[in-house]
Design an enzyme around this catalytic site. Structure first.
Site, PDB file in Angstrom:
ATOM      1  N   GLU A 143      22.389  95.779  45.660  1.00  0.00           N
ATOM      2  CA  GLU A 143      21.380  94.922  45.016  1.00  0.00           C
ATOM      3  C   GLU A 143      20.860  95.581  43.745  1.00  0.00           C
ATOM      4  O   GLU A 143      20.900  96.799  43.606  1.00  0.00           O
ATOM      5  CB  GLU A 143      20.197  94.723  45.971  1.00  0.00           C
ATOM      6  CG  GLU A 143      20.063  93.338  46.564  1.00  0.00           C
ATOM      7  CD  GLU A 143      19.706  92.241  45.563  1.00  0.00           C
ATOM      8  OE1 GLU A 143      20.053  92.345  44.370  1.00  0.00           O
ATOM      9  OE2 GLU A 143      19.071  91.269  45.986  1.00  0.00           O
ATOM     10  N   ASP A 144      20.336  94.780  42.835  1.00  0.00           N
ATOM     11  CA  ASP A 144      19.689  95.339  41.659  1.00  0.00           C
ATOM     12  C   ASP A 144      18.281  95.839  42.005  1.00  0.00           C
ATOM     13  O   ASP A 144      17.887  96.927  41.631  1.00  0.00           O
ATOM     14  CB  ASP A 144      19.623  94.311  40.510  1.00  0.00           C
ATOM     15  CG  ASP A 144      19.021  92.973  40.937  1.00  0.00           C
ATOM     16  OD1 ASP A 144      18.738  92.767  42.143  1.00  0.00           O
ATOM     17  OD2 ASP A 144      18.834  92.116  40.054  1.00  0.00           O
ATOM     18  N   ASP A 194      12.390  93.497  46.087  1.00  0.00           N
ATOM     19  CA  ASP A 194      11.014  93.179  45.739  1.00  0.00           C
ATOM     20  C   ASP A 194      10.264  92.851  47.039  1.00  0.00           C
ATOM     21  O   ASP A 194       9.701  93.724  47.674  1.00  0.00           O
ATOM     22  CB  ASP A 194      11.050  92.003  44.751  1.00  0.00           C
ATOM     23  CG  ASP A 194       9.705  91.642  44.175  1.00  0.00           C
ATOM     24  OD1 ASP A 194       8.749  92.402  44.367  1.00  0.00           O
ATOM     25  OD2 ASP A 194       9.591  90.580  43.535  1.00  0.00           O
ATOM     26  N   LYS A 206      10.528  98.073  44.795  1.00  0.00           N
ATOM     27  CA  LYS A 206       9.079  98.020  44.578  1.00  0.00           C
ATOM     28  C   LYS A 206       8.409  98.102  45.937  1.00  0.00           C
ATOM     29  O   LYS A 206       8.148  97.068  46.565  1.00  0.00           O
ATOM     30  CB  LYS A 206       8.693  96.690  43.919  1.00  0.00           C
ATOM     31  CG  LYS A 206       9.255  96.443  42.525  1.00  0.00           C
ATOM     32  CD  LYS A 206       8.827  95.054  42.044  1.00  0.00           C
ATOM     33  CE  LYS A 206       9.441  94.661  40.718  1.00  0.00           C
ATOM     34  NZ  LYS A 206       9.202  93.239  40.383  1.00  0.00           N
ATOM     35  N   PHE A 222       7.006  93.647  36.634  1.00  0.00           N
ATOM     36  CA  PHE A 222       8.241  92.954  36.297  1.00  0.00           C
ATOM     37  C   PHE A 222       9.094  93.775  35.341  1.00  0.00           C
ATOM     38  O   PHE A 222       8.597  94.271  34.333  1.00  0.00           O
ATOM     39  CB  PHE A 222       7.922  91.589  35.688  1.00  0.00           C
ATOM     40  CG  PHE A 222       9.124  90.711  35.582  1.00  0.00           C
ATOM     41  CD1 PHE A 222       9.665  90.105  36.715  1.00  0.00           C
ATOM     42  CD2 PHE A 222       9.737  90.492  34.358  1.00  0.00           C
ATOM     43  CE1 PHE A 222      10.791  89.305  36.626  1.00  0.00           C
ATOM     44  CE2 PHE A 222      10.865  89.685  34.255  1.00  0.00           C
ATOM     45  CZ  PHE A 222      11.390  89.089  35.399  1.00  0.00           C
ATOM     46  N   ASP A 247      17.226  90.233  34.834  1.00  0.00           N
ATOM     47  CA  ASP A 247      16.984  89.237  33.787  1.00  0.00           C
ATOM     48  C   ASP A 247      15.543  88.757  33.740  1.00  0.00           C
ATOM     49  O   ASP A 247      14.772  88.928  34.670  1.00  0.00           O
ATOM     50  CB  ASP A 247      17.863  88.002  34.045  1.00  0.00           C
ATOM     51  CG  ASP A 247      17.372  87.209  35.254  1.00  0.00           C
ATOM     52  OD1 ASP A 247      17.253  87.801  36.346  1.00  0.00           O
ATOM     53  OD2 ASP A 247      17.057  86.010  35.088  1.00  0.00           O
ATOM     54  N   ARG A 264      19.986  90.829  30.561  1.00  0.00           N
ATOM     55  CA  ARG A 264      20.767  91.563  31.562  1.00  0.00           C
ATOM     56  C   ARG A 264      21.624  92.646  30.913  1.00  0.00           C
ATOM     57  O   ARG A 264      22.014  93.620  31.544  1.00  0.00           O
ATOM     58  CB  ARG A 264      21.709  90.621  32.324  1.00  0.00           C
ATOM     59  CG  ARG A 264      21.013  89.594  33.197  1.00  0.00           C
ATOM     60  CD  ARG A 264      22.050  88.884  34.059  1.00  0.00           C
ATOM     61  NE  ARG A 264      21.547  87.674  34.684  1.00  0.00           N
ATOM     62  CZ  ARG A 264      20.864  87.635  35.817  1.00  0.00           C
ATOM     63  NH1 ARG A 264      20.550  88.750  36.440  1.00  0.00           N
ATOM     64  NH2 ARG A 264      20.459  86.483  36.323  1.00  0.00           N
TER      65      ARG A 264
HETATM   66  P1  IMP Z   1      13.259  89.745  46.889  1.00  0.00           P
HETATM   67  O1  IMP Z   1      14.112  88.737  47.610  1.00  0.00           O
HETATM   68  O2  IMP Z   1      11.823  89.313  46.780  1.00  0.00           O
HETATM   69  O3  IMP Z   1      13.393  91.141  47.457  1.00  0.00           O
HETATM   70  O4  IMP Z   1      13.724  89.775  45.382  1.00  0.00           O
HETATM   71  C1  IMP Z   1      14.952  90.244  45.047  1.00  0.00           C
HETATM   72  C2  IMP Z   1      15.519  89.554  43.831  1.00  0.00           C
HETATM   73  O5  IMP Z   1      14.519  89.071  42.932  1.00  0.00           O
HETATM   74  C3  IMP Z   1      16.321  90.564  43.059  1.00  0.00           C
HETATM   75  O6  IMP Z   1      17.670  90.515  43.457  1.00  0.00           O
HETATM   76  C4  IMP Z   1      16.140  90.129  41.628  1.00  0.00           C
HETATM   77  O7  IMP Z   1      17.157  89.219  41.276  1.00  0.00           O
HETATM   78  C5  IMP Z   1      14.824  89.418  41.601  1.00  0.00           C
HETATM   79  N1  IMP Z   1      13.753  90.304  41.072  1.00  0.00           N
HETATM   80  C6  IMP Z   1      12.779  90.925  41.764  1.00  0.00           C
HETATM   81  N2  IMP Z   1      11.975  91.653  40.975  1.00  0.00           N
HETATM   82  C7  IMP Z   1      12.450  91.482  39.714  1.00  0.00           C
HETATM   83  C8  IMP Z   1      12.043  92.011  38.429  1.00  0.00           C
HETATM   84  O8  IMP Z   1      11.063  92.769  38.269  1.00  0.00           O
HETATM   85  N3  IMP Z   1      12.799  91.617  37.370  1.00  0.00           N
HETATM   86  C9  IMP Z   1      13.886  90.797  37.474  1.00  0.00           C
HETATM   87  N4  IMP Z   1      14.295  90.295  38.657  1.00  0.00           N
HETATM   88  C10 IMP Z   1      13.580  90.636  39.777  1.00  0.00           C
HETATM   89 MG    MG Z   2      19.243  89.725  42.387  1.00  0.00          MG
END
Ligand code: IMP
Ligand code: MG
Length: 182
Positions: free
Chosen positions: A106-107, A110, A138, A159, A166, A172
Protein backbone atom coordinates in the site's frame (compact mmCIF):
# COMPACT_ATOMS: atom_id res chain seq x y z
CA UNK A 1 7.28 22.05 -14.70
CA UNK A 2 6.18 21.47 -11.12
CA UNK A 3 8.28 23.42 -8.62
CA UNK A 4 10.53 21.37 -6.39
CA UNK A 5 10.21 23.16 -3.07
CA UNK A 6 6.69 24.46 -2.61
CA UNK A 7 3.58 23.37 -4.46
CA UNK A 8 0.40 25.41 -4.57
CA UNK A 9 -2.90 23.73 -5.35
CA UNK A 10 -5.19 26.73 -5.58
CA UNK A 11 -4.38 28.47 -2.29
CA UNK A 12 -3.39 25.28 -0.49
CA UNK A 13 0.34 25.04 0.10
CA UNK A 14 2.31 21.78 0.13
CA UNK A 15 5.86 21.69 1.50
CA UNK A 16 8.56 18.97 1.37
CA UNK A 17 8.25 16.28 4.03
CA UNK A 18 10.24 13.18 2.99
CA UNK A 19 13.02 13.50 0.44
CA UNK A 20 13.85 11.09 -2.33
CA UNK A 21 17.11 10.20 -0.55
CA UNK A 22 15.26 9.38 2.64
CA UNK A 23 12.82 7.22 0.71
CA UNK A 24 15.62 5.40 -1.11
CA UNK A 25 17.50 4.71 2.11
CA UNK A 26 14.38 3.30 3.75
CA UNK A 27 13.55 1.17 0.70
CA UNK A 28 16.98 -0.45 0.92
CA UNK A 29 16.28 -1.42 4.55
CA UNK A 30 12.81 -2.74 3.78
CA UNK A 31 14.14 -4.64 0.76
CA UNK A 32 16.72 -6.35 2.96
CA UNK A 33 14.08 -7.35 5.50
CA UNK A 34 11.80 -8.71 2.78
CA UNK A 35 14.67 -10.56 1.13
CA UNK A 36 15.53 -12.29 4.41
CA UNK A 37 11.95 -13.20 5.14
CA UNK A 38 10.82 -14.29 1.67
CA UNK A 39 13.93 -15.53 -0.14
CA UNK A 40 12.79 -19.18 -0.14
CA UNK A 41 9.04 -18.55 -0.20
CA UNK A 42 8.35 -17.39 -3.77
CA UNK A 43 5.97 -14.69 -2.48
CA UNK A 44 3.44 -12.74 -4.44
CA UNK A 45 3.42 -8.97 -3.95
CA UNK A 46 -0.03 -7.45 -4.40
CA UNK A 47 -0.03 -3.73 -5.04
CA UNK A 48 -3.13 -1.68 -4.32
CA UNK A 49 -3.70 0.64 -7.25
CA UNK A 50 -3.27 3.43 -7.98
CA UNK A 51 -1.26 4.82 -5.08
CA UNK A 52 1.23 1.96 -4.60
CA UNK A 53 2.67 1.85 -8.10
CA UNK A 54 5.84 3.83 -7.40
CA UNK A 55 6.55 2.34 -3.97
CA UNK A 56 5.99 -1.20 -5.27
CA UNK A 57 8.30 -0.83 -8.24
CA UNK A 58 11.13 0.80 -6.29
CA UNK A 59 10.75 -1.57 -3.33
CA UNK A 60 10.96 -4.66 -5.53
CA UNK A 61 14.14 -3.35 -7.16
CA UNK A 62 15.62 -3.58 -3.65
CA UNK A 63 14.21 -7.10 -3.16
CA UNK A 64 16.13 -9.36 -5.56
CA UNK A 65 14.27 -12.64 -4.96
CA UNK A 66 12.00 -14.89 -6.98
CA UNK A 67 8.51 -13.47 -6.68
CA UNK A 68 5.35 -12.58 -8.57
CA UNK A 69 3.43 -9.32 -8.78
CA UNK A 70 -0.28 -8.70 -9.09
CA UNK A 71 -2.68 -5.85 -8.34
CA UNK A 72 -6.00 -4.99 -6.80
CA UNK A 73 -7.56 -1.70 -7.68
CA UNK A 74 -9.76 0.04 -5.15
CA UNK A 75 -11.94 3.10 -5.57
CA UNK A 76 -10.13 6.19 -4.38
CA UNK A 77 -10.94 9.21 -2.25
CA UNK A 78 -12.54 10.75 -5.31
CA UNK A 79 -11.27 14.27 -5.68
CA UNK A 80 -11.38 15.11 -2.01
CA UNK A 81 -8.89 14.94 0.85
CA UNK A 82 -11.16 12.92 3.13
CA UNK A 83 -12.10 9.29 2.61
CA UNK A 84 -15.68 8.58 1.58
CA UNK A 85 -15.63 5.79 4.16
CA UNK A 86 -16.53 3.08 1.70
CA UNK A 87 -14.41 0.99 -0.60
CA UNK A 88 -15.25 -0.46 -3.99
CA UNK A 89 -13.26 -3.13 -5.81
CA UNK A 90 -12.44 -1.92 -9.33
CA UNK A 91 -10.01 -4.68 -10.34
CA UNK A 92 -9.81 -8.26 -9.08
CA UNK A 93 -6.64 -10.33 -8.73
CA UNK A 94 -5.56 -12.45 -11.67
CA UNK A 95 -3.12 -14.73 -9.85
CA UNK A 96 -4.17 -17.83 -7.93
CA UNK A 97 -2.92 -17.18 -4.40
CA UNK A 98 -4.17 -20.37 -2.79
CA UNK A 99 -1.33 -21.63 -0.56
CA UNK A 100 0.90 -18.68 -1.48
CA UNK A 101 2.75 -16.20 0.71
CA UNK A 102 1.23 -12.79 0.06
CA UNK A 103 2.57 -9.31 0.77
CA UNK A 104 0.01 -6.54 0.29
CA UNK A 105 1.71 -3.32 -0.79
CA UNK A 106 0.00 0.00 0.00
CA UNK A 107 1.03 3.62 -0.37
CA UNK A 108 -0.48 4.75 2.93
CA UNK A 109 -2.60 3.40 5.77
CA UNK A 110 -4.92 6.08 7.06
CA UNK A 111 -8.09 4.77 8.77
CA UNK A 112 -7.14 1.17 7.91
CA UNK A 113 -10.42 0.59 6.05
CA UNK A 114 -8.80 -0.34 2.72
CA UNK A 115 -6.41 -2.85 4.29
CA UNK A 116 -9.21 -4.39 6.36
CA UNK A 117 -11.28 -4.76 3.19
CA UNK A 118 -8.41 -6.38 1.27
CA UNK A 119 -7.54 -8.76 4.11
CA UNK A 120 -11.16 -9.95 4.23
CA UNK A 121 -11.16 -10.53 0.47
CA UNK A 122 -7.92 -12.50 0.64
CA UNK A 123 -9.25 -14.86 3.33
CA UNK A 124 -11.52 -16.40 0.72
CA UNK A 125 -8.52 -17.41 -1.38
CA UNK A 126 -6.76 -19.27 1.49
CA UNK A 127 -3.21 -17.91 1.10
CA UNK A 128 -0.44 -19.50 3.22
CA UNK A 129 0.32 -16.13 4.85
CA UNK A 130 -0.56 -12.47 4.46
CA UNK A 131 1.59 -9.53 5.51
CA UNK A 132 1.25 -5.84 4.78
CA UNK A 133 3.87 -3.34 3.64
CA UNK A 134 2.96 0.33 3.54
CA UNK A 135 5.21 3.22 2.59
CA UNK A 136 3.41 5.56 4.99
CA UNK A 137 1.19 5.21 8.01
CA UNK A 138 -0.80 7.75 10.02
CA UNK A 139 -1.09 6.09 13.46
CA UNK A 140 -3.23 9.00 14.67
CA UNK A 141 -5.94 8.26 12.08
CA UNK A 142 -6.31 4.52 12.58
CA UNK A 143 -9.91 3.40 13.11
CA UNK A 144 -9.59 -0.30 12.29
CA UNK A 145 -7.56 -2.96 14.04
CA UNK A 146 -4.85 -3.60 11.46
CA UNK A 147 -1.27 -4.80 11.77
CA UNK A 148 1.21 -3.30 9.33
CA UNK A 149 4.28 -5.53 9.14
CA UNK A 150 6.57 -3.28 7.10
CA UNK A 151 6.22 0.49 7.52
CA UNK A 152 8.31 2.98 5.57
CA UNK A 153 7.52 6.06 7.66
CA UNK A 154 5.01 6.98 10.34
CA UNK A 155 3.66 10.46 9.70
CA UNK A 156 1.33 12.90 11.48
CA UNK A 157 -2.36 12.97 10.59
CA UNK A 158 -1.93 15.37 7.66
CA UNK A 159 -2.67 15.15 3.97
CA UNK A 160 0.32 14.24 1.80
CA UNK A 161 1.01 13.99 -1.92
CA UNK A 162 3.74 12.67 -4.20
CA UNK A 163 5.57 9.40 -4.80
CA UNK A 164 2.33 7.71 -5.89
CA UNK A 165 -0.04 9.65 -3.63
CA UNK A 166 -2.47 11.97 -5.33
CA UNK A 167 -4.64 14.97 -4.78
CA UNK A 168 -7.59 14.66 -7.19
CA UNK A 169 -5.45 12.23 -9.24
CA UNK A 170 -2.61 14.72 -9.68
CA UNK A 171 0.94 14.89 -8.27
CA UNK A 172 1.50 11.11 -8.18
CA UNK A 173 4.65 11.63 -10.26
CA UNK A 174 6.48 13.77 -7.71
CA UNK A 175 9.67 11.98 -6.65
CA UNK A 176 9.33 12.85 -2.98
CA UNK A 177 6.56 13.44 -0.44
CA UNK A 178 4.95 16.80 0.32
CA UNK A 179 2.61 17.69 3.16
CA UNK A 180 -0.23 20.19 3.31
CA UNK A 181 0.90 23.04 5.52
CA UNK A 182 -1.82 24.89 7.45
P1 IMP B 1 -7.69 4.10 4.50
O1 IMP B 1 -8.58 3.10 3.82
O2 IMP B 1 -8.47 5.12 5.29
O3 IMP B 1 -6.61 3.45 5.34
O4 IMP B 1 -7.00 4.97 3.39
C1 IMP B 1 -6.10 4.42 2.54
C2 IMP B 1 -6.12 5.07 1.18
O5 IMP B 1 -6.54 6.44 1.20
C3 IMP B 1 -4.71 5.08 0.65
O6 IMP B 1 -4.49 3.93 -0.14
C4 IMP B 1 -4.66 6.34 -0.17
O7 IMP B 1 -5.04 6.06 -1.50
C5 IMP B 1 -5.67 7.25 0.44
N1 IMP B 1 -5.03 8.25 1.33
C6 IMP B 1 -5.01 8.26 2.67
N2 IMP B 1 -4.33 9.31 3.16
C7 IMP B 1 -3.90 10.01 2.08
C8 IMP B 1 -3.11 11.21 1.93
O8 IMP B 1 -2.67 11.88 2.89
N3 IMP B 1 -2.86 11.59 0.65
C9 IMP B 1 -3.30 10.91 -0.45
N4 IMP B 1 -4.03 9.78 -0.34
C10 IMP B 1 -4.33 9.33 0.92
MG1 MG C 1 -4.35 3.85 -2.19
Amino acid sequence: MISEDVIYVGNEKFVPMITRDQINARLKELGEELTKEYEDKFPIFIGILNGSFMFLSDLLRETPINCEVDFFKLSSYGDRKISSGNVKLLKELNADINGRHVVIVEDIVDSGLSITYIEKLLEEYTPASVKVASLLMKPGSLKYDVKIDYIGFEIPDKFVIGYGLDYAQKYRNLGSIYVLSE
